[in-house]
Write a protein that holds these residues in place. Structure first.
Motif, PDB file in Angstrom:
ATOM      1  N   ASP A  38     -11.366  27.716  12.380  1.00 24.47           N
ATOM      2  CA  ASP A  38     -11.013  26.651  13.329  1.00 24.47           C
ATOM      3  C   ASP A  38     -11.961  25.469  13.159  1.00 24.47           C
ATOM      4  OD1 ASP A  38      -9.122  28.336  14.258  1.00 24.47           O
ATOM      5  OD2 ASP A  38      -9.978  28.626  16.259  1.00 24.47           O
ATOM      6  N   ARG A  39     -11.389  24.272  13.136  1.00 21.13           N
ATOM      7  CA  ARG A  39     -12.200  23.055  13.030  1.00 21.13           C
ATOM      8  C   ARG A  39     -11.694  22.039  14.046  1.00 21.13           C
ATOM      9  NH1 ARG A  39     -15.511  22.706   8.564  1.00 21.13           N
ATOM     10  NH2 ARG A  39     -15.324  24.485   7.135  1.00 21.13           N
ATOM     11  N   MET A  40     -12.624  21.260  14.566  1.00 24.10           N
ATOM     12  CA  MET A  40     -12.276  20.298  15.606  1.00 24.10           C
ATOM     13  C   MET A  40     -13.247  19.130  15.553  1.00 24.10           C
ATOM     14  SD  MET A  40     -13.427  22.929  18.593  1.00 24.10           S
ATOM     15  CE  MET A  40     -12.391  24.166  17.817  1.00 24.10           C
ATOM     16  N   ASN A  41     -12.839  18.026  16.170  1.00 26.08           N
ATOM     17  CA  ASN A  41     -13.750  16.884  16.212  1.00 26.08           C
ATOM     18  C   ASN A  41     -14.051  16.516  17.656  1.00 26.08           C
ATOM     19  OD1 ASN A  41     -11.332  15.764  16.935  1.00 26.08           O
ATOM     20  ND2 ASN A  41     -11.510  13.964  15.650  1.00 26.08           N
ATOM     21  N   LEU A  42     -15.231  16.001  17.861  1.00 27.88           N
ATOM     22  CA  LEU A  42     -15.669  15.623  19.196  1.00 27.88           C
ATOM     23  C   LEU A  42     -15.141  14.251  19.569  1.00 27.88           C
ATOM     24  CD1 LEU A  42     -17.500  16.545  21.567  1.00 27.88           C
ATOM     25  CD2 LEU A  42     -19.330  15.225  20.520  1.00 27.88           C
ATOM     26  N   ARG A  43     -15.140  13.342  18.588  1.00 20.05           N
ATOM     27  CA  ARG A  43     -14.645  11.987  18.809  1.00 20.05           C
ATOM     28  C   ARG A  43     -13.876  11.534  17.574  1.00 20.05           C
ATOM     29  NH1 ARG A  43     -19.927  11.838  20.881  1.00 20.05           N
ATOM     30  NH2 ARG A  43     -20.022  11.477  23.124  1.00 20.05           N
ATOM     31  N   PRO A  44     -12.918  10.616  17.751  1.00 18.14           N
ATOM     32  CA  PRO A  44     -12.170  10.116  16.588  1.00 18.14           C
ATOM     33  C   PRO A  44     -13.113   9.534  15.541  1.00 18.14           C
ATOM     34  CG  PRO A  44     -11.149   9.386  18.636  1.00 18.14           C
ATOM     35  CD  PRO A  44     -12.452  10.016  19.017  1.00 18.14           C
ATOM     36  N   GLY A  45     -12.861   9.873  14.286  1.00 15.89           N
ATOM     37  CA  GLY A  45     -13.682   9.342  13.208  1.00 15.89           C
ATOM     38  C   GLY A  45     -14.881  10.193  12.859  1.00 15.89           C
ATOM     39  N   TRP A  46     -15.212  11.147  13.723  1.00 10.18           N
ATOM     40  CA  TRP A  46     -16.338  12.033  13.445  1.00 10.18           C
ATOM     41  C   TRP A  46     -15.906  13.117  12.464  1.00 10.18           C
ATOM     42  CZ3 TRP A  46     -20.510  13.408  17.507  1.00 10.18           C
ATOM     43  CH2 TRP A  46     -20.966  12.245  18.130  1.00 10.18           C
ATOM     44  N   LYS A  47     -16.886  13.641  11.746  1.00  6.90           N
ATOM     45  CA  LYS A  47     -16.629  14.738  10.821  1.00  6.90           C
ATOM     46  C   LYS A  47     -16.204  15.974  11.603  1.00  6.90           C
ATOM     47  CE  LYS A  47     -18.897  17.652   7.357  1.00  6.90           C
ATOM     48  NZ  LYS A  47     -20.188  17.968   6.690  1.00  6.90           N
ATOM     49  N   LEU A  48     -15.200  16.676  11.079  1.00  7.62           N
ATOM     50  CA  LEU A  48     -14.750  17.904  11.736  1.00  7.62           C
ATOM     51  C   LEU A  48     -15.861  18.937  11.746  1.00  7.62           C
ATOM     52  CD1 LEU A  48     -11.131  18.354  10.307  1.00  7.62           C
ATOM     53  CD2 LEU A  48     -11.765  17.670  12.615  1.00  7.62           C
ATOM     54  N   LYS A  49     -15.993  19.636  12.864  1.00  5.39           N
ATOM     55  CA  LYS A  49     -17.003  20.680  13.001  1.00  5.39           C
ATOM     56  C   LYS A  49     -16.325  22.041  13.037  1.00  5.39           C
ATOM     57  CE  LYS A  49     -20.301  17.900  15.708  1.00  5.39           C
ATOM     58  NZ  LYS A  49     -21.413  17.954  14.751  1.00  5.39           N
ATOM     59  N   THR A  50     -17.020  23.037  12.509  1.00  7.33           N
ATOM     60  CA  THR A  50     -16.551  24.411  12.669  1.00  7.33           C
ATOM     61  C   THR A  50     -16.766  24.804  14.127  1.00  7.33           C
ATOM     62  OG1 THR A  50     -18.679  25.437  12.181  1.00  7.33           O
ATOM     63  CG2 THR A  50     -17.229  24.941  10.301  1.00  7.33           C
ATOM     64  N   PHE A  51     -16.162  25.923  14.517  1.00  7.40           N
ATOM     65  CA  PHE A  51     -16.285  26.361  15.900  1.00  7.40           C
ATOM     66  C   PHE A  51     -17.758  26.579  16.271  1.00  7.40           C
ATOM     67  CE2 PHE A  51     -16.057  29.116  19.573  1.00  7.40           C
ATOM     68  CZ  PHE A  51     -14.966  28.634  20.274  1.00  7.40           C
ATOM     69  N   GLN A  52     -18.486  27.271  15.419  1.00 11.50           N
ATOM     70  CA  GLN A  52     -19.901  27.529  15.729  1.00 11.50           C
ATOM     71  C   GLN A  52     -20.708  26.228  15.750  1.00 11.50           C
ATOM     72  OE1 GLN A  52     -22.140  30.901  14.528  1.00 11.50           O
ATOM     73  NE2 GLN A  52     -20.382  31.992  13.679  1.00 11.50           N
ATOM     74  N   GLU A  53     -20.372  25.300  14.876  1.00  2.17           N
ATOM     75  CA  GLU A  53     -21.079  24.021  14.873  1.00  2.17           C
ATOM     76  C   GLU A  53     -20.842  23.262  16.168  1.00  2.17           C
ATOM     77  OE1 GLU A  53     -21.160  22.965  10.072  1.00  2.17           O
ATOM     78  OE2 GLU A  53     -19.521  22.233  11.354  1.00  2.17           O
ATOM     79  N   MET A  54     -19.620  23.344  16.715  1.00  3.79           N
ATOM     80  CA  MET A  54     -19.323  22.662  17.980  1.00  3.79           C
ATOM     81  C   MET A  54     -20.116  23.282  19.128  1.00  3.79           C
ATOM     82  SD  MET A  54     -17.704  20.194  19.420  1.00  3.79           S
ATOM     83  CE  MET A  54     -16.296  19.695  18.429  1.00  3.79           C
ATOM     84  N   ILE A  55     -20.182  24.605  19.167  1.00  2.98           N
ATOM     85  CA  ILE A  55     -20.954  25.271  20.215  1.00  2.98           C
ATOM     86  C   ILE A  55     -22.434  24.919  20.075  1.00  2.98           C
ATOM     87  CG2 ILE A  55     -21.599  27.495  21.209  1.00  2.98           C
ATOM     88  CD1 ILE A  55     -18.645  26.669  21.608  1.00  2.98           C
ATOM     89  N   ALA A  56     -22.929  24.959  18.842  1.00  4.79           N
ATOM     90  CA  ALA A  56     -24.337  24.620  18.603  1.00  4.79           C
ATOM     91  C   ALA A  56     -24.619  23.174  18.981  1.00  4.79           C
ATOM     92  CB  ALA A  56     -24.685  24.863  17.137  1.00  4.79           C
ATOM     93  N   TYR A  57     -23.666  22.276  18.710  1.00  5.19           N
ATOM     94  CA  TYR A  57     -23.834  20.857  19.052  1.00  5.19           C
ATOM     95  C   TYR A  57     -24.065  20.694  20.554  1.00  5.19           C
ATOM     96  CZ  TYR A  57     -22.482  16.099  20.267  1.00  5.19           C
ATOM     97  OH  TYR A  57     -22.460  14.835  20.803  1.00  5.19           O
ATOM     98  N   TRP A  58     -23.240  21.345  21.364  1.00  3.61           N
ATOM     99  CA  TRP A  58     -23.367  21.179  22.807  1.00  3.61           C
ATOM    100  C   TRP A  58     -24.625  21.858  23.343  1.00  3.61           C
ATOM    101  CZ3 TRP A  58     -21.601  17.443  25.378  1.00  3.61           C
ATOM    102  CH2 TRP A  58     -20.355  16.872  25.114  1.00  3.61           C
TER     103      TRP A  58
END
Length: 454
Positions: free
Chosen positions: A256-276
């Motif tokens: 699963d990959r997702m972005n936080l804001r338009p234009g940002w690099k897609l993050k993996t699920f773990q990267e998104m959790i780690a980001y927050w």
């Protein structure tokens, strides 16, 4: 997305009319009735999922979503003579089109994206029965309800713009039984009548709505030193967050990959959790890794700051493991879901509570998630206000309420949030007597100074 909940005679709520927003915050004192709103929605979900179609409401038991005893425990004042009634209004993700069930017309008879359902339940002797089930669509009501004084006889009718005359099949006019659970027309509605097949579309939309509801409770599991994962893909994180690591690993395996804001690099699920977790200033890094290849055992590894050594989740502050299920749930559930959360701020520092409001705002916008949160957190509320004042959150997407309880009856106070983030009808002593505390501190300080100078 749920647009409104109206409810009568449920627990402390004699009458409840609650419009819902993209984010709905329910605040209030202990035992005021605010948790009952979430409990009612969970009761509907538990009932819909019950395998026993003979149940009117599935009050549950230990280990279930809710364990509410029986009808006397949930009806207002314990009065079994009262009926419980409710209406749910929601907006469909796609337009619903109803065609002629008899096939005589090829055009669409009804279309729309707004649907609502109503139900009334009560007692008949020792038994609990469903007195009526109604659906309203395209300015037309379709309903089954008990007829006259004999609660065992039911009639199927419609009224409104697209009023339909239900055509009875030839043969003996068997009596029509009552509704099933709290949202289904009886099977006989299809077999006794020629033009009722479209009613099942309303039922399916309701079940889709209830299936989109996910819940996280106020008490969460303690972190573990190791986690076993066999490849299961849970539907959510569990009411205590007990499936959070399973959900992370399942999302990781799906890539699963997702972005936080338009234009940002897609993050993996773990990267998104780690980001927050990093944005909330809880830890610097987070990763779940298998202990040894093929072992099915995993460690949750964290680093408190850039220069600190990597350690286990169990060896850092308790707040990390408490906020983790919140983050995972918000990003794991499908887009368009409805997330119910009780006191997500428990064990969190005030600054983290404020940051949690930003997480909710970001997820609600980017993932089309509706959030209904019950909370005691002033910091959460203040951050919602601030973002509305800054123009970073639309005040029309935020519905904030304060629940008051007077002599066992709950009342709902709509906190009017304007475009500048100001609450124009702030209730007295909303978060306690703050002014009184300041005055008492000042007076005590002055008295002691006078005492010391004598």
């Amino acid at each position: 997305m749920l647009k409104a909940l109206n409810l009568s005679n449920f627990k402390a709520w004699k009458k409840l009319k609650m419009p819902l927003g993209r984010i709905t915050g329910i605040f209030g004192t202990n035992s005021s009735g605010k948790s009952s709103v979430l409990q009612f929605l969970l009761l509907l979900k538990q009932t819909k999922n019950a395998t026993d179609r003979g149940l009117v409401l599935d009050f549950g038991g230990p280990g279930e979503l809710v364990n509410m005893g029986g009808y006397r425990d949930v009806v207002n004042g314990g009065d079994r003579d009262l009926d419980i009634e409710w209406t749910l209004k929601w907006r469909l993700s796609d337009e619903l089109r109803i065609r002629d069930p008899l096939g005589r017309r090829t055009d669409v008879l009804m279309r729309g994206r707004n649907l609502q359902t109503s139900c009334c339940i009560g007692t008949k002797g020792p038994n609990l029965i469903t007195r009526s089930v109604k659906y309203e669509f395209a300015n037309t009501k379709f309903f089954i309800e008990s007829r006259g004084e004999r609660a065992s006889e039911f009639v199927l009718q419609s009224s409104g713009v697209h009023e339909t005359h239900f055509i009875r099949n030839q043969g003996r006019k068997w009596a029509l039984p009552g509704p099933v659970k709290t949202h289904l027309f009886p099977d006989q509605a299809q077999t006794y009548f020629q033009n009722t097949s479209f009613l099942s579309e309303f039922e399916a939309e309701y079940e889709d709505l209830i299936d989109s509801v996910f819940y996280l409770g106020p008490l969460r599991e303690f972190p573990q030193r190791e986690y076993r994962w066999s490849g299961a893909r849970p539907v959510d994180v569990g009411p205590r967050g007990e499936h959070s690591v399973d959900a992370i690993l399942a999302a990781t395996s799906r890539n699963d990959r997702m972005n936080l804001r338009p234009g940002w690099k897609l993050k993996t699920f773990q990267e998104m959790i780690a980001y927050w977790l990093q944005e909330l200033d809880l830890i610097h890094s987070f990763e779940i890794r298998e202990i040894a290849q093929g072992s099915s055992l995993y460690h949750a590894r964290v680093r408190a700051n850039r220069s600190s050594p990597e350690t286990m989740l169990t060896d850092v502050g308790f707040g990390v493991s408490q906020v983790l299920p919140v983050l995972v749930l918000l990003y794991y559930v499908p887009e368009g879901s409805i997330v119910l959360m009780e006191q997500p701020e428990i064990h969190l520092h005030p600054s983290v509570q404020r940051g949690l409001a930003d997480v909710m705002l970001a997820v609600a916008k980017r993932r089309d998630i509706q959030i209904i949160v019950e909370s005691h957190s002033e910091h959460l509320l203040r951050r919602f206000q601030r973002r509305a004042a800054e123009g970073k959150a639309d005040s029309s997407d935020l519905k904030l309420y304060f629940v008051r309880n007077d002599h066992g009856i709950a009342t709902l106070n709509d906190l009017a949030l304007n475009e500048f983030g100001e609450i124009t009808n702030w209730p007295p002593k909303f978060f306690g007597d703050e002014v009184g505390e300041i005055a008492a501190i000042s007076k005590a300080s002055l008295d002691r100074r006078i005492e010391a100078s004598q």
